[in-house]
Write an enzyme that holds these catalytic residues in place. Sequence first.
Site, PDB file in Angstrom:
ATOM      1  N   ARG A  60     -10.082  -1.407  18.181  1.00 45.52           N
ATOM      2  CA  ARG A  60      -9.672  -1.040  16.823  1.00 45.52           C
ATOM      3  C   ARG A  60      -9.571   0.474  16.645  1.00 45.52           C
ATOM      4  O   ARG A  60      -8.671   0.961  15.952  1.00 45.52           O
ATOM      5  CB  ARG A  60     -10.687  -1.629  15.845  1.00 45.52           C
ATOM      6  CG  ARG A  60     -10.205  -1.695  14.455  1.00 45.52           C
ATOM      7  CD  ARG A  60      -9.148  -2.735  14.342  1.00 45.52           C
ATOM      8  NE  ARG A  60      -9.208  -3.305  13.015  1.00 45.52           N
ATOM      9  CZ  ARG A  60      -8.322  -4.137  12.586  1.00 45.52           C
ATOM     10  NH1 ARG A  60      -7.347  -4.518  13.349  1.00 45.52           N
ATOM     11  NH2 ARG A  60      -8.409  -4.625  11.382  1.00 45.52           N
ATOM     12  N   HIS A 104      -3.844  -3.636  -4.638  1.00 41.67           N
ATOM     13  CA  HIS A 104      -4.742  -4.786  -4.470  1.00 41.67           C
ATOM     14  C   HIS A 104      -4.542  -5.755  -5.635  1.00 41.67           C
ATOM     15  O   HIS A 104      -4.476  -5.337  -6.789  1.00 41.67           O
ATOM     16  CB  HIS A 104      -6.201  -4.324  -4.418  1.00 41.67           C
ATOM     17  CG  HIS A 104      -7.142  -5.444  -4.131  1.00 41.67           C
ATOM     18  ND1 HIS A 104      -7.280  -6.009  -2.884  1.00 41.67           N
ATOM     19  CD2 HIS A 104      -7.968  -6.134  -4.955  1.00 41.67           C
ATOM     20  CE1 HIS A 104      -8.161  -6.989  -2.938  1.00 41.67           C
ATOM     21  NE2 HIS A 104      -8.597  -7.084  -4.183  1.00 41.67           N
ATOM     22  N   ASP A 136     -10.655   4.632   1.003  1.00 42.36           N
ATOM     23  CA  ASP A 136     -11.795   5.300   1.625  1.00 42.36           C
ATOM     24  C   ASP A 136     -12.246   4.443   2.803  1.00 42.36           C
ATOM     25  O   ASP A 136     -11.532   3.540   3.226  1.00 42.36           O
ATOM     26  CB  ASP A 136     -12.917   5.555   0.607  1.00 42.36           C
ATOM     27  CG  ASP A 136     -13.517   4.301   0.014  1.00 42.36           C
ATOM     28  OD1 ASP A 136     -13.214   3.177   0.495  1.00 42.36           O
ATOM     29  OD2 ASP A 136     -14.309   4.423  -0.928  1.00 42.36           O
TER      30      ASP A 136
END
Length: 194
Positions: A60, A104, A136
């Site tokens: 990742r 979102h 963030d």
Amino acid sequence: MLVSGSGTLLQALLDASANAEYPARVVAVGADRTGVEGLARAQRAGLPSFAVVPRDHPDRDAWNKALAEAVSSHQPNLVVSAGFMKVLSPAFLAGVGCPVINTHPSLLPAFPGVRAVRDTLRYGVKVTGCTLHLVDAGVDTGPVLAQRVVPVRRGDTEDTLHERIKIEERRLLVRTVAELVNSGATVTGREVDI
């Protein structure tokens, strides 16, 4: 812009920027997978596009660094994560050199994560909505830039509710990006003033 699927939020910004008075332009579109409609929308609009696929990287962290390099090569002033279904790491956020915002489908801090609409219905709330926030290191935890309310109707399914939220999400994104370009923003802790 970063997308993972159909790119309807991308299309909203492309449509808005077709008006010469709209203050922002999409400079490139990136995705976490190939063959998605969001990339096809970018190509039809004549925009550079790219895919940085997680499975093509050893882990990742390597993927986040590769994505940051791909994004920063286009020198954006703002990165919009719009329907991008991957968590961006602190290395990505540091590597792009500009603010990153995310859409979102809930009124954060309620119902963060990928199942926001389903969770909204299961909880039985009467109103939901959409949020545009700064990204963030957390999952949907950044300071809120703007929100819009959407009522939950009796008999709503995940699909019907999500479609109504998406309509408001597109309006909110177009309006807030214009406000950010025209006025900038000041962030003090969790408070954002545009």
